[in-house]
Design an enzyme around this catalytic site. Structure first.
Site, PDB file in Angstrom:
ATOM      1  N   THR A 427     -25.270 -46.945 -22.487  1.00 39.18           N
ATOM      2  CA  THR A 427     -25.939 -48.223 -22.250  1.00 39.18           C
ATOM      3  C   THR A 427     -26.378 -48.282 -20.794  1.00 39.18           C
ATOM      4  O   THR A 427     -25.611 -47.912 -19.894  1.00 39.18           O
ATOM      5  CB  THR A 427     -25.030 -49.419 -22.602  1.00 39.18           C
ATOM      6  OG1 THR A 427     -25.723 -50.631 -22.335  1.00 39.18           O
ATOM      7  CG2 THR A 427     -23.735 -49.398 -21.819  1.00 39.18           C
ATOM      8  N   HIS A 479      -7.876 -45.990 -25.226  1.00 37.75           N
ATOM      9  CA  HIS A 479      -6.724 -45.310 -24.654  1.00 37.75           C
ATOM     10  C   HIS A 479      -5.766 -44.804 -25.723  1.00 37.75           C
ATOM     11  O   HIS A 479      -4.844 -44.007 -25.433  1.00 37.75           O
ATOM     12  CB  HIS A 479      -5.979 -46.259 -23.709  1.00 37.75           C
ATOM     13  CG  HIS A 479      -5.325 -45.567 -22.558  1.00 37.75           C
ATOM     14  ND1 HIS A 479      -5.102 -44.214 -22.520  1.00 37.75           N
ATOM     15  CD2 HIS A 479      -4.825 -46.046 -21.393  1.00 37.75           C
ATOM     16  CE1 HIS A 479      -4.503 -43.872 -21.395  1.00 37.75           C
ATOM     17  NE2 HIS A 479      -4.316 -44.983 -20.680  1.00 37.75           N
TER      18      HIS A 479
END
Length: 508
Positions: A427, A479
């Site tokens: 992006t 994560h």
């Protein structure tokens, strides 16, 4: 009206494929006449007409898969007699006024349904937009009638034939694929309202934002109407690039910048605040609702974390400046930054495969293909079309692919296939001036790279302060699957490849 149904296919046979229709919509049919052939993995089946009449609708096209009991189409009963007056116009001319109701009944019987098209895999419903035509208006075949907004794309519905429009689903209604939203009468009925209605008086009701005289497709889509109306554009002066000569939204937006200077001055006086409501409640579009839901789901599901780095864009900018003209002449496309970033991302994904993977329950799915999502801002919201197999593309191929996807996104012409299956997303908030951000994951992907504005900053280089074009990079990652070490290594790898582009050529 009699439905044409898929028959029982035999023991253990659960589906069939439409092989061939023997009749077209509007054709006269007789009871027990062969209409469609089906193929299963064991036998071929024939489906016949359930009644005399006219084939009014085909809901399953050739190649579609159907199940027992599914509606394949419909037959309008009692309409076969309509062929006689058509074949003998001389006798029809001598008919008295008692024949008029019969003719009207025949025209009504030959009505063709307007149905919601298939809107893509996993798209089960959409919302009706504003009808371009009104109930009772005469329309032409392939003329745009209405847009249906789904949670991913807008689907245009055109008239299946010449005739008169009858609306069955209002603006804002929720509809599903195959649902009837209106109908078109026979072409004979279309001429009567046109002849009897005072056309000159009706014309002023349609402003310049609704029609383009003399174009192949006279009606503008609602999205184009808004741009034309809000910017006082002349539709006749807009160069059309859409299919069938349509003016696309991108055409209208491009025409804003080409408008003459006096036009904005005339529209300069803004309405006083006193003339504006203090608040305005507007229903969220289906796309905006989906964006909101998916972003929140992404935050709630993944253990999201963002790590940052910065990249000196000096060498990439110098390389681009040196070769941009010859690159464009050779490949017919401008050399931008996105191709360099995409190449760097693919190389980093090769090295850190966890960033190109996703979690599915208790499993990790590692992707051995590199389909890169490229976030594109549109007036309806953010969409992420996918550049397939980016690892196999050259810089020119990447630029062409991203350019085509961006144009399709702004025109509202993206297909469902172009919106699904990405493995990683890029992006670029820098196009809007963003200095730094923390992008949200595009679930179920485990990584998204945020690019930002290039800013001249003083940097310490070999003991000297020099001004360099610097860009902050942000990698948001899940994560649960990507460790901090892997995330940092991933960003450092991208930084190295961009600051020294020759490394990519030498595979270093």
């Amino acid at each position: 009206m009699a439905d044409i149904l898929t028959p029982a296919l035999g023991e253990s046979v659960t589906e069939a494929t439409i092989a061939k229709w023997t009749k077209k919509v509007g054709d006269a049919v007789k009871k027990d006449e062969l209409l469609v052939e089906l193929e299963t993995d064991k036998v071929s089946l024939e489906v016949v007409s359930p009644a005399d009449g006219v084939l009014g609708d085909i809901k399953a096209a050739e190649g579609d898969t159907v199940v027992p009991g599914a509606v394949l189409g419909s037959v309008t009963e009692g309409a076969s007699a309509a062929a006689a007056p058509a074949a003998a116009p001389a006798k029809a001319a001598k008919a008295d006024t008692k024949a008029a109701p019969a003719a009207a009944a025949q025209a009504a019987a030959a009505a063709i349904d307007i149905t919601v098209p298939v809107m893509g895999e996993s798209v089960a419903e959409g919302s009706m937009g504003k009808w371009v035509k009104k109930n009772g208006d005469a329309v032409k075949k392939d003329e745009l009638l209405v847009e249906i907004e789904t949670d991913k794309v807008a689907v245009e519905v055109s008239a299946p034939a010449d005739g008169v429009l009858t609306i069955a689903a209002d603006e804002g209604a929720t509809v599903t694929p195959g649902q009837k939203i209106g109908s078109i009468s026979g072409s004979g009925a279309a001429s009567a309202p046109a002849a009897s209605a005072p056309t000159p008086a009706a014309a002023p009701a349609n402003t310049g934002s609704a029609q383009v005289s003399g174009s192949k497709n006279e009606t503008l889509s609602p999205a184009v109407q808004r741009v034309v109306g809000e910017n006082n554009l002349d539709p006749k002066a807009i160069a059309a690039t859409g299919p069938k000569g349509n003016i696309t939204k991108a055409d209208a937006i491009a025409a804003i910048g080409q408008a003459s200077a006096p036009a904005p001055a005339a529209a300069a006086p803004a309405a006083p605040r006193a003339d504006q409501p203090r608040e305005e409640r507007v229903k969220m579009t289906r796309l905006r609702q989906t964006i909101a839901r998916r972003l929140k789901e992404s935050q709630n599901t993944a253990a999201q974390l963002t790590t940052f780095n910065e990249v000196d864009m000096t060498n990439v900018m110098a390389l681009r400046a040196q070769y941009k003209e010859v690159f464009e002449k050779r490949h017919g496309v401008k050399l931008g930054f996105m191709s360099f970033f995409t190449k760097a991302v693919v190389a980093a994904l090769h090295e850190i495969p966890a960033v190109n993977a996703e979690i599915d329950g208790a499993d990790i799915i590692y992707k051995n293909h590199y389909d890169i999502g490229v976030a594109v801002g549109t007036d309806k919201g953010l969409v992420v079309p996918v550049l397939r197999d980016a690892d196999t593309l050259s810089l020119a191929g990447i630029e062409k692919g991203i350019g085509a996807l961006g144009k399709a996104a702004r025109d509202g012409a993206l297909t469902m296939d172009q919106m699904q299956g990405g493995t990683f997303t890029i992006t670029n908030g820098g196009t809007y001036g963003s200095l730094m951000s923390t992008p949200i994951l595009n679930a179920p992907q485990s990584g998204i790279l945020g690019m930002h504005n290039i800013v001249q900053r003083p940097m310490a280089i070999n003991g000297e302060v020099k001004i360099r074009p610097m860009m902050y990079l942000a990698l948001s990652y899940d994560h649960r699957i990507v460790d901090g070490k892997e995330a940092v290594t991933f960003l450092v790898r991208i930084k190295e490849l961009l600051e020294d582009p020759q490394r990519a050529l030498l595979d270093l």
